[in-house]
Design a protein around this motif. Structure first.
Motif, PDB file in Angstrom:
ATOM      1  N   GLU A  93       5.288   7.173   2.509  1.00  0.00           N
ATOM      2  CA  GLU A  93       5.745   7.692   1.223  1.00  0.00           C
ATOM      3  C   GLU A  93       4.554   7.920   0.290  1.00  0.00           C
ATOM      4  N   ARG A  94       3.783   6.853   0.051  1.00  0.00           N
ATOM      5  CA  ARG A  94       2.506   6.976  -0.648  1.00  0.00           C
ATOM      6  C   ARG A  94       1.488   6.250   0.231  1.00  0.00           C
ATOM      7  N   ARG A  95       0.477   7.008   0.713  1.00  0.00           N
ATOM      8  CA  ARG A  95      -0.500   6.391   1.621  1.00  0.00           C
ATOM      9  C   ARG A  95      -1.632   5.845   0.757  1.00  0.00           C
ATOM     10  N   VAL A  96      -1.526   4.559   0.488  1.00  0.00           N
ATOM     11  CA  VAL A  96      -2.370   3.949  -0.538  1.00  0.00           C
ATOM     12  C   VAL A  96      -2.963   2.640  -0.026  1.00  0.00           C
ATOM     13  N   LEU A  97      -4.244   2.415  -0.286  1.00  0.00           N
ATOM     14  CA  LEU A  97      -4.817   1.065  -0.188  1.00  0.00           C
ATOM     15  C   LEU A  97      -5.031   0.598  -1.626  1.00  0.00           C
ATOM     16  N   ILE A 127      -2.639  -4.365 -14.757  1.00  0.00           N
ATOM     17  CA  ILE A 127      -3.103  -3.103 -14.165  1.00  0.00           C
ATOM     18  C   ILE A 127      -3.107  -3.153 -12.644  1.00  0.00           C
ATOM     19  N   TYR A 128      -2.466  -2.160 -12.059  1.00  0.00           N
ATOM     20  CA  TYR A 128      -2.496  -1.924 -10.613  1.00  0.00           C
ATOM     21  C   TYR A 128      -3.401  -0.733 -10.370  1.00  0.00           C
ATOM     22  N   VAL A 129      -4.252  -0.823  -9.350  1.00  0.00           N
ATOM     23  CA  VAL A 129      -5.074   0.328  -8.957  1.00  0.00           C
ATOM     24  C   VAL A 129      -4.988   0.510  -7.458  1.00  0.00           C
ATOM     25  N   LEU A 166      -5.959   3.497  -4.106  1.00  0.00           N
ATOM     26  CA  LEU A 166      -6.581   4.767  -3.727  1.00  0.00           C
ATOM     27  C   LEU A 166      -5.646   5.442  -2.739  1.00  0.00           C
ATOM     28  N   GLN A 167      -5.257   6.663  -3.058  1.00  0.00           N
ATOM     29  CA  GLN A 167      -4.236   7.371  -2.290  1.00  0.00           C
ATOM     30  C   GLN A 167      -4.855   8.544  -1.542  1.00  0.00           C
ATOM     31  N   LEU A 168      -4.439   8.686  -0.289  1.00  0.00           N
ATOM     32  CA  LEU A 168      -4.928   9.775   0.564  1.00  0.00           C
ATOM     33  C   LEU A 168      -3.799  10.750   0.859  1.00  0.00           C
ATOM     34  N   ALA A 209       9.232  13.371  -3.860  1.00  0.00           N
ATOM     35  CA  ALA A 209       9.475  13.216  -5.300  1.00  0.00           C
ATOM     36  C   ALA A 209      10.191  11.905  -5.581  1.00  0.00           C
ATOM     37  N   HIS A 210       9.753  11.242  -6.614  1.00  0.00           N
ATOM     38  CA  HIS A 210      10.488  10.099  -7.133  1.00  0.00           C
ATOM     39  C   HIS A 210      10.191   9.935  -8.623  1.00  0.00           C
ATOM     40  N   VAL A 211      10.963   9.046  -9.221  1.00  0.00           N
ATOM     41  CA  VAL A 211      10.765   8.718 -10.632  1.00  0.00           C
ATOM     42  C   VAL A 211      10.865   7.206 -10.701  1.00  0.00           C
ATOM     43  N   HIS A 212      10.024   6.577 -11.512  1.00  0.00           N
ATOM     44  CA  HIS A 212      10.119   5.116 -11.622  1.00  0.00           C
ATOM     45  C   HIS A 212       9.876   4.653 -13.046  1.00  0.00           C
ATOM     46  N   THR A 213      10.215   3.384 -13.263  1.00  0.00           N
ATOM     47  CA  THR A 213      10.080   2.828 -14.611  1.00  0.00           C
ATOM     48  C   THR A 213       8.615   2.625 -15.008  1.00  0.00           C
ATOM     49  N   ALA A 232      -1.087   6.975 -13.762  1.00  0.00           N
ATOM     50  CA  ALA A 232      -2.033   8.060 -14.000  1.00  0.00           C
ATOM     51  C   ALA A 232      -2.922   8.147 -12.779  1.00  0.00           C
ATOM     52  N   ARG A 233      -3.379   9.321 -12.481  1.00  0.00           N
ATOM     53  CA  ARG A 233      -4.297   9.532 -11.348  1.00  0.00           C
ATOM     54  C   ARG A 233      -5.639   9.967 -11.882  1.00  0.00           C
ATOM     55  N   ILE A 234      -6.684   9.510 -11.220  1.00  0.00           N
ATOM     56  CA  ILE A 234      -8.013  10.077 -11.446  1.00  0.00           C
ATOM     57  C   ILE A 234      -8.467  10.604 -10.096  1.00  0.00           C
ATOM     58  N   TRP A 240       9.667  12.751 -13.191  1.00  0.00           N
ATOM     59  CA  TRP A 240       9.669  13.045 -11.754  1.00  0.00           C
ATOM     60  C   TRP A 240       8.286  13.479 -11.303  1.00  0.00           C
ATOM     61  N   HIS A 241       7.876  12.987 -10.142  1.00  0.00           N
ATOM     62  CA  HIS A 241       6.588  13.451  -9.617  1.00  0.00           C
ATOM     63  C   HIS A 241       6.570  13.458  -8.102  1.00  0.00           C
ATOM     64  N   ASP A 242       5.959  14.505  -7.565  1.00  0.00           N
ATOM     65  CA  ASP A 242       5.639  14.555  -6.145  1.00  0.00           C
ATOM     66  C   ASP A 242       4.240  15.125  -6.001  1.00  0.00           C
ATOM     67  N   HIS A 243       3.626  14.841  -4.852  1.00  0.00           N
ATOM     68  CA  HIS A 243       2.246  15.277  -4.643  1.00  0.00           C
ATOM     69  C   HIS A 243       2.184  16.233  -3.448  1.00  0.00           C
ATOM     70  N   GLY A 244       1.307  17.199  -3.523  1.00  0.00           N
ATOM     71  CA  GLY A 244       1.129  18.133  -2.411  1.00  0.00           C
ATOM     72  C   GLY A 244      -0.331  18.484  -2.242  1.00  0.00           C
ATOM     73  N   LEU A 294      -7.371   8.091  -7.360  1.00  0.00           N
ATOM     74  CA  LEU A 294      -7.126   6.719  -7.794  1.00  0.00           C
ATOM     75  C   LEU A 294      -5.816   6.702  -8.585  1.00  0.00           C
ATOM     76  N   ASP A 295      -4.927   5.798  -8.221  1.00  0.00           N
ATOM     77  CA  ASP A 295      -3.693   5.592  -8.973  1.00  0.00           C
ATOM     78  C   ASP A 295      -3.868   4.378  -9.864  1.00  0.00           C
ATOM     79  N   ALA A 296      -3.531   4.518 -11.137  1.00  0.00           N
ATOM     80  CA  ALA A 296      -3.479   3.352 -12.037  1.00  0.00           C
ATOM     81  C   ALA A 296      -2.059   3.259 -12.571  1.00  0.00           C
ATOM     82  N   LEU A 297      -1.449   2.112 -12.422  1.00  0.00           N
ATOM     83  CA  LEU A 297      -0.071   1.924 -12.904  1.00  0.00           C
ATOM     84  C   LEU A 297       0.049   0.615 -13.677  1.00  0.00           C
ATOM     85  N   ASP A 298       1.035   0.576 -14.578  1.00  0.00           N
ATOM     86  CA  ASP A 298       1.371  -0.695 -15.231  1.00  0.00           C
ATOM     87  C   ASP A 298       2.437  -1.446 -14.425  1.00  0.00           C
TER      88      ASP A 298
END
Ligand code: GTQ
Length: 347
Positions: free
Chosen positions: A71-75, A93-95, A97-99, A108-112, A116-118, A149-153, A163-167
Motif C-alpha cells: 500500500e505504502r512502501r516505506v521504511l 513526529i513520524y518520518v 522514506l517511501q519508494l 487513494a486513502h484519507v486519514h485523520t 507532508a512529503r519532501i 484524499w491522496h494517492d501517489h503515482g 520523505l513522509d512526515a506525519l503527526d
C-alpha cells in the motif's frame, strides 16, 4: 524546594498488593517522572540517519514487496530513545522514506493524521491531493492534510523516493488514528494552485463572499526552487545565524499544517549557527550541502538527503562545511503554540 519523595519499595508488600488488586497506584514514587523540575526529560534521543545506508534497503523492498502488498512502501525511522520498532522519531513526529517505482500507484486513502512529503530523488512522481495533481520534484514540500484524499503515482523512468512526515504518533496516542480507502482520483486538468493562484508570496486571489469558504489548505505544493531562491535573497540581509523561512498557509499566514511546522533553513558555509533551545522537537532533512550538528554535546555529521533528529530543548549548533547548506526542519511548534506552551530559552 526539592524534597525527597517516598518510593514504592518503602511501602509494605501487602499494601502494594492490595493497591494493584484494585487497580490503583501511588503517585508520589512517580511524581518526578511525570513532573520533573524546571524542564522536561526527553525520551527522544538525537540521531542521524544516513540516506546512503537506507537507500539500498528501500530499493530492495521494491524487489521484495510489490506495492499492492505494501500500500505504502516505506521504511520508517526509529528513535533510538524508544527502541526497536518505535514508529516515531520524536513524541509527535513520524518520518518514513517511501519508494515508488515507474508505473506504480499507491492507492487513494484519507486519514485523520496530517502528512507532508519532501521529495528526495527521482523525476516523474506525483501525488493527487483532493483532485489536484501535484508534481513531485526534488526538495518540493507537498502537503496532504488530515481529511484530504491522496494517492501517489509515477510516470517517470527511475525510482522515486520521498520523505513522509506525519503527526501519526500524536493521533495514535489520542486513539484518533484511522484511514478510509477509496478509488484513485481523477485529477483536475490544470496545474496546481502553487502555479495558478499562489504564484508569488504576498499575492492571493480576493475572497469570494458568494461561494462556500475557500479550501482551508489552499496551497498544497511548495516548489523547492522558489524556496531556495527566497532563502538566498533573505540570507543576504538576515545578518548572522543563517536564514529561516516558515512554510505557511498563503491565505491566513498560519503554519501550513495544524500540528507540524516546516521551516526552510540556509546555513551559511563555515558559520556556526546556534539557535535558542526550543520546547519543540525537530527533524532536520538535508536538502543540499554537508556539515555537522552538535546536539547536546554530541556531533552528528550529515550530507545531502540525510535526516537528523533533536529532542525538546536540545542545545544545537549547526555548521555547514565548504558550501552553504539547505535543510528543512520539521517540528511540532504549531501544536505547542496551540497548546499554549511553546517556549524558547537562551543556550
Ligand atoms: O503516503 O499516505 O509513510 O498513509 C505512512 C502512512 C505514508 C501515505 C506513510 C501513510 C503514508
Amino acid at each position: 524546594m526539592a524534597t525527597q519523595l517516598g518510593t514504592l519499595e518503602e511501602l509494605p508488600p501487602d499494601y502494594r498488593e492490595a493497591m494493584s488488586g484494585i487497580d490503583v497506584a501511588p503517585l508520589w514514587p512517580q511524581m518526578r517522572k511525570v513532573l520533573p523540575h524546571n524542564t522536561p526529560i526527553p525520551v527522544t534521543k538525537a540521531h542521524a540517519w544516513s540516506y546512503a545506508a537506507i537507500r539500498p534497503l528501500l530499493l530492495r523492498a521494491g524487489e521484495l514487496t510489490p506495492v499492492e502488498k505494501a500500500e505504502r512502501r516505506v521504511l520508517f525511522l526509529v528513535d533510538p530513545g524508544r527502541g526497536a520498532g518505535a514508529m516515531q522519531v520524536s513524541s509527535t513526529i513520524y518520518v518514513g522514506l517511501q519508494l515508488l517505482l515507474p508505473g506504480e500507484t499507491a492507492p487513494a486513502h484519507v486519514h485523520t493524521p496530517s502528512a507532508a512529503r519532501i521529495v528526495v530523488e527521482g523525476e516523474g512522481g506525483y501525488t493527487v491531493v483532493d483532485g489536484d495533481r501535484l508534481p513531485m520534484k526534488a526538495g518540493d514540500l507537498i502537503l496532504t492534510p488530515g481529511g484530504c484524499w491522496h494517492d501517489h503515482g509515477h510516470s517517470g523512468e527511475e525510482p522515486v523516493i520521498w520523505l513522509d512526515a506525519l503527526d501519526l504518533p500524536l493521533f495514535y496516542y489520542l486513539e484518533g488514528s484511522y484511514a478510509v480507502e477509496g478509488p484513485l482520483q481523477a485529477p483536475r486538468n490544470r496545474p496546481d494552485p502553487s502555479e495558478v493562484e499562489y504564484r508569488a508570496a504576498g499575492l492571493a486571489p480576493p475572497r469570494r463572499r458568494d461561494r462556500p469558504p475557500a479550501n482551508p489548505y489552499p496551497m498544497m505544493r511548495f516548489p523547492w526552487e522558489r524556496t531556495e531562491n527566497a532563502l538566498r535573497h533573505y540570507a543576504r540581509h538576515a545578518g548572522s545565524g543563517g536564514a529561516e523561512l516558515d512554510y505557511i498557509n498563503p491565505e491566513t499566514g498560519a503554519p501550513c499544517l495544524p500540528t507540524l511546522g516546516f521551516t526552510a533553513m540556509l546555513l551559511p558555509k563555515g558559520e556556526a549557527v546556534r539557535p535558542p533551545r526550543k520546547s519543540s522537537s525537530a527533524v532536520f532533512h538535508v536538502i543540499s550541502g554537508h556539515g555537522y550538528s552538535v546536539i547536546d554535546g554530541v556531533r552528528h555529521d550529515w550530507k545531502a538527503k540525510d535526516v537528523v533528529s533533536a529532542p525538546v530543548f536540545a542545545a544545537i549548533e549547526h555548521r555547514a562545511e565548504s558550501e552553504d547548506a539547505f535543510m528543512i526542519r520539521i517540528h511540532d511548534g504549531p501544536l505547542q503554540e496551540k497548546l499554549g506552551y511553546y517556549e524558547e530559552r537562551p543556550r
